[in-house]
Design a protein around this motif. Structure first.
Motif: not given
Lengths: 401, 401
Positions: A306-318
């Protein structure tokens, strides 16, 4: 744009630099190949090579293997063992010092872990000077140091090597270049650059970005640094502080960032965001801690996933925003972002598909650094070589070569 | 970077373009001044001027007023009445056609309002061709059209003038350049550019950005376009679609954007966001509607004030991110963003202070376009002049001059 054309002497000096850059980046190259690539005739190439040979920067040799009949074209090689630079990489968690030969060969290398906490300039400069002393003691007598380059995680004023800001190192207006020059005592200027900018340059010159003119390099350390190549050149901006993509606001009102704002890419994707989301903040730090979360997610740990998915999502947005802004050919995920990207590539790609304009993401490649953990160190070496590649004879005169 | 120096003939052609660009952008300039600025000797300047005079691009005259004793230096002027381009600006709410003389003088200009709704290429091309017919009928016989440039609110493929995407015009893969070339029937290629990119170029060449090398231009129409000048050159990106800062995500999960993402700068700051927040969506559209909200806020209308503050805050967040990314010297608020910026400057500045790194905002200037509503039209004219400024004699040969 508004200046007139160059003089013959300027052209010659430019061509000397171009030829040297060819063998520095491309390795040993035949005279025939240089003739073709530089669009000059054979006699000009011979004259330029003779000048660089006399200066001790290259040498000519018969090629080892030749598949053709007839007299083989001589091969021009960089004098890698003789001409070198000192490159330093000051990260949050490590210090690296290296002696890097012309052509990019690491001739010698020292590394030490660094404790986090208050940045102690005299101590760091002292350790790097000690590493340098060890490396110089091991060199032959006829070697020549042509530059010193440093990679630092912060915003650097190029003119004098002062670190203007580095929220993650907890310093501002740190006279890094001058202090290091004093401690080294080599009478050679010390060029300091932002770590992500140098990573971008290194990956474009000899990594995954060779041949590309538009590249975004993201570097994860404690924070997120950025280096952007626009049409073949590093984006500097008015004062040289451009490329701070880690401080692009992706989540207004979101997590506090050491820079004072909220919801910066760094605040949502940096080490602390990942470790807090994974319930692991305060235990381990640095690359090992990031890797542990990614590994746990790979083993099926739900919280880590979950942590990785959350951070990966923000990374993708950026990254999607950066794709719209820069329309790059390659985005490179360096430092700890390498692990995060490899663990969350699906989220990153999915966000780019949703949030980036189709035309802006056409042909886009997402990559990890070909130079691995040494991308920023390699960039520091390239920074140190910049003078000798711009004007070889002038640079040698200045370092007494 | 890797190419060898230019030949004598390449230098001469380059210098002809440089000299012509000087008088095109700087107006009438004395030979003495050109000698100083271009760093060439008097006889070279004379020879270059003679070539450009023979080609009918400039003429030499005695200066009108001279404060000095002795023989005055001749003044070189662009042949503005003779050599011109056609410039078109296709906005969401208006169509503009102009004949612009060398030197940037608007010689003739036609404008018509445009209804929103489905974009009808044959109709638009037909109206612009009709305007052109009227303007050409009014010209003297010895004039020469050296280029055609078009500004369009969308992502444009530079090679062939096809609009790849424009969510706000509701088109994709629109063959604008080819269709307009066909309708004009002038046998001159039609260069098409993104409106905000052209606005950036125009403001840097002859507006508030003269002398700056790092500039961000934001253009409000229905959406938000962006044009970025990095170290003196327009940011294009790999495919030429760079600079789409309106599709930077500032509020992930926020308002839906026509591009398909959510929370883009355009979705939070565009015309619709402002009008909805002010409770005025669906009444009036375009610049008048935006101006009405700003005016109402100025008169103390609380709902309008809240709407403007909200939109100004998002604009400030977006600009702060752009300041961190580009470290620009100037940010220009064009189109309807001019009104929004003037009405919400306090919010914008406050956000930049909070969210942009101090070093990145040092020396930053926030400005409205010196060229006003004609910034994008002026940029279209500069696009049309690009060939003749790059290589004057070659360009003339191609247009039959």
């Amino acid at each position: 744009m508004m200046r007139a054309g160059p003089s013959q002497e300027e052209i010659r000096r430019h061509n000397l630099g171009v030829l040297l850059r060819h063998v520095h980046l491309g390795g040993p190259t035949s005279r025939a190949e240089l003739t073709t690539r530089m669009g000059l005739n054979r006699s000009t190439i011979m004259a330029l090579t003779a000048d660089l040979t006399a200066a001790g920067l290259v040498r000519e040799e018969l090629p080892r293997v030749t598949g053709r009949a007839g007299r083989p074209s001589l091969v021009v090689r960089p004098e890698s063992a003789r001409v070198y630079v000192l490159a330093f990489d000051i990260g949050v968690d490590r210090l690296v010092a290296a002696r890097v030969g012309l052509g990019g060969v690491i001739l010698d290398r020292r590394e030490a872990a660094r404790e986090r906490g208050a940045f102690d300039l005299p101590e760091v400069a002292g350790r790097l000077a000690a590493f340098t002393g060890e490396m110089l003691a091991a060199t032959r007598g006829d070697t020549l140091c042509v530059g010193v380059g440093v990679s630092f995680s912060g915003g650097v004023r190029g003119a004098d090597g002062v670190v203007r800001f580095s929220p993650n190192m907890g310093v501002s207006d740190l006279p890094l270049g001058p202090e290091l020059a004093r401690r080294l005592g080599l009478d050679i200027p010390v060029a300091v650059g932002n770590d992500a900018n140098l990573g971008a340059l290194a990956e474009q010159s000899r990594g995954v970005g060779v041949g590309t003119r538009d590249l975004v390099y993201l570097h994860g350390d404690v924070g997120i640094g950025g280096g952007v190549i626009v049409d073949g050149r590093l984006l500097g901006g008015h004062g040289g502080y451009g490329g701070e993509v880690g401080h692009m606001v992706v989540n207004a009102g979101g997590r506090p960032c050491p820079c004072g704002a909220r919801g910066c890419l760094e605040a949502e994707v940096g080490e602390r965001a990942l470790l807090e989301a994974a319930g692991r903040f305060g235990r381990q730090v640095g690359r090992d801690a990031v890797r542990a979360v990614v590994d746990a997610a790979g083993r099926g740990d739900f919280v880590a996933q979950e942590a990785l998915a959350r951070v990966g999502d923000w990374l993708g947005i950026g990254v999607a925003s950066l794709v719209n802004i820069f329309n790059p050919e390659v985005v490179v995920f360096g430092g700890t972002l390498r692990e995060i990207f490899l663990g969350a590539a699906a989220q990153v790609r999915s966000r780019i598909t949703t949030d980036a304009l189709p035309a802006a993401r056409e042909g886009l490649r997402l990559r990890t650094p070909a130079l691995g953990e040494d991308a920023t160190l390699a960039g520091a070496a390239e920074l140190a070589f910049a003078q000798v590649l711009a004007d070889p004879l002038d640079a040698l005169a200045r370092v007494g070569g």
